[in-house]
Design an enzyme around this catalytic site. Structure first.
Site, short mmCIF file in Angstrom:
data_model
loop_
_atom_site.label_atom_id
_atom_site.label_comp_id
_atom_site.label_asym_id
_atom_site.label_seq_id
_atom_site.Cartn_x
_atom_site.Cartn_y
_atom_site.Cartn_z
N THR A 104 0.89 -1.16 0.00
CA THR A 104 0.00 0.00 0.00
C THR A 104 0.93 1.20 0.00
OG1 THR A 104 -1.90 -0.98 1.14
CG2 THR A 104 -1.52 1.31 1.57
N GLY A 129 -5.28 -5.63 6.38
CA GLY A 129 -6.39 -4.70 6.54
C GLY A 129 -7.46 -5.13 7.51
N THR A 186 -0.53 0.65 6.66
CA THR A 186 -0.36 -0.43 5.69
C THR A 186 -0.23 -1.73 6.45
OG1 THR A 186 1.05 -1.36 3.97
CG2 THR A 186 2.15 0.04 5.60
N GLY A 187 -0.84 -2.78 5.93
CA GLY A 187 -0.74 -4.07 6.61
C GLY A 187 -1.99 -4.90 6.39
N ARG A 237 -13.72 -7.95 -1.83
CA ARG A 237 -13.06 -7.66 -0.55
C ARG A 237 -12.50 -6.22 -0.52
NH1 ARG A 237 -7.71 -5.89 1.14
NH2 ARG A 237 -7.33 -6.71 3.21
N VAL A 238 -12.73 -5.53 0.56
CA VAL A 238 -12.18 -4.19 0.76
C VAL A 238 -11.40 -4.20 2.06
CG1 VAL A 238 -12.75 -1.75 1.11
CG2 VAL A 238 -14.11 -3.12 -0.49
N GLY A 239 -10.19 -3.66 2.04
CA GLY A 239 -9.35 -3.62 3.23
C GLY A 239 -9.53 -2.34 4.01
N ASP A 240 -8.53 -2.00 4.79
CA ASP A 240 -8.61 -0.82 5.66
C ASP A 240 -8.31 0.48 4.93
OD1 ASP A 240 -5.93 -1.86 5.38
OD2 ASP A 240 -5.31 -0.31 6.80
#
Ligand code: ASP
Length: 331
Positions: A195, A249, A246-247, A223-226
């Protein structure tokens, strides 16, 4: 230089956290990533030096990262299990708490600008999927064929990831840009993720944060992350600080990492470094998540923290030299 009453401007950028160590990177890859982070920090700094806003600096720095195929954002982003690229981004203005976010873009060249356009051109905070691309188009943002984002290196990562998951490999989409043309030989797969992000303090004392990503390799089901979630991957408030994450999510969402750091600064009076360490080394690690954060505060404090082997990062401030890091033991 800052006057006595003002801390001056400051900027921190990241290019993802993960398996970033001397064992995993060839010297020429390390050099390319360090150079890219230096260029990005300098680009953001030049906006701030000229009196530009924190929002403008964050957007300018992230544009470069989105166009650089070394990073998992914009061009060179990872593929979904269906062989598509779905891009997420968010940006927040600490001065007004205005925030904009987009998820699942596939034709907008600069997702961070789409996120900013959500603030300036809509009454909403978050838009998703085809509607988000249509909105970006209506705002005059540059549109590209989805293949603009495709790279051979990331396609190979997808094939490996799908084989491990025992999932079918979709037909190879047309238009994948060959390795050599996209610096593919230098791309380092920091663990199927990555990210980019930037936080800035401008000379008027306002902070902003932005984050942009392709998400995780072989992600499925929309899928949606943070990264596009305000409060999880991105947060900014002049009363506390600005944070970009970043990481993994799913963990950052559950902990509301970016907002949690700001809350510790604002309500518990922690220093910025103590706050990022408490959330990353403490809460995130205890929950089993991995990744890192960058942060800046209106008084000029800058901080980063990560629990992975490394994180591509850079910081620069008024009257202070550029510092670029990749590995854990870098300053
Ligand atoms: N946070 C991103 C996501 O979960 C991935 C990353 O930063 O490595 O989509």
């Amino acid at each position: 230089m800052a006057s006595d009453s003002s801390p001056g401007w400051a900027l921190v950028a990241h290019g993802g956290a993960g398996l970033i160590s001397r064992d995993h990177l060839k010297p020429e890859q390390e050099a390319a990533y360090r150079q890219a982070m230096a260029t990005v920090a300098e680009a953001g700094a030049s906006v701030l030096r000229a009196g530009g806003s924190a929002m403008d600096a964050v957007e300018a720095a992230i544009h470069l990262l989105e166009d650089d195929p070394l990073f998992n954002a914009g061009r060179g982003a990872v593929f979904t299990a269906e062989g598509r690229v779905e891009l997420d981004a968010s940006i927040m203005d600490g001065r007004t708490l205005a925030a904009g976010a987009v998820a699942g873009l596939s034709t907008t060249r600069h997702p961070i600008s789409a996120a900013r356009a959500v603030i300036e051109g809509s009454a909403h905070v978050m838009l998703g999927g085809e509607g988000a691309d249509a909105f970006a188009r209506s705002q005059g943002l540059e549109q590209v064929d989805p293949s603009w984002f495709f790279s051979a290196r990331r396609w190979r990562s997808l094939e490996r990831a799908l084989a491990k998951l025992d999932l079918p490999i979709p037909p190879r989409p047309a238009g994948i840009v060959a390795e050599a043309d996209l610096r593919g030989d230098l791309v380092h797969d920091e663990g199927k993720r990555g990210t980019v992000g930037c936080v800035a303090l401008d000379s008027r004392g306002h902070v902003a944060a932005g984050t942009s990503t392709g998400g995780t390799t072989a992600k499925r089901w929309g899928r949606v992350g943070d990264s596009p979630i305000i409060g999880a991957g991105t947060y900014a408030s002049d009363r506390a600080c600005a944070v970009s994450c970043t990481g993994a999510g799913e963990y950052f969402i559950r902990l509301g990492v970016a907002h949690e750091i700001c809350a510790l600064v604002q309500h518990a009076g922690l220093s910025l470094q103590a706050a990022v360490d408490r959330v990353v080394q403490g809460d995130l690690t205890a929950l089993g998540g991995d990744g890192g954060v960058i942060a800046v505060a209106p008084d000029g404090q800058m901080a980063w923290s990560f629990n992975t082997e490394g994180m591509y990062r850079a910081r620069i401030a008024d009257g202070q030299p550029l510092v670029v890091g990749a590995y854990k033991d870098d300053p």
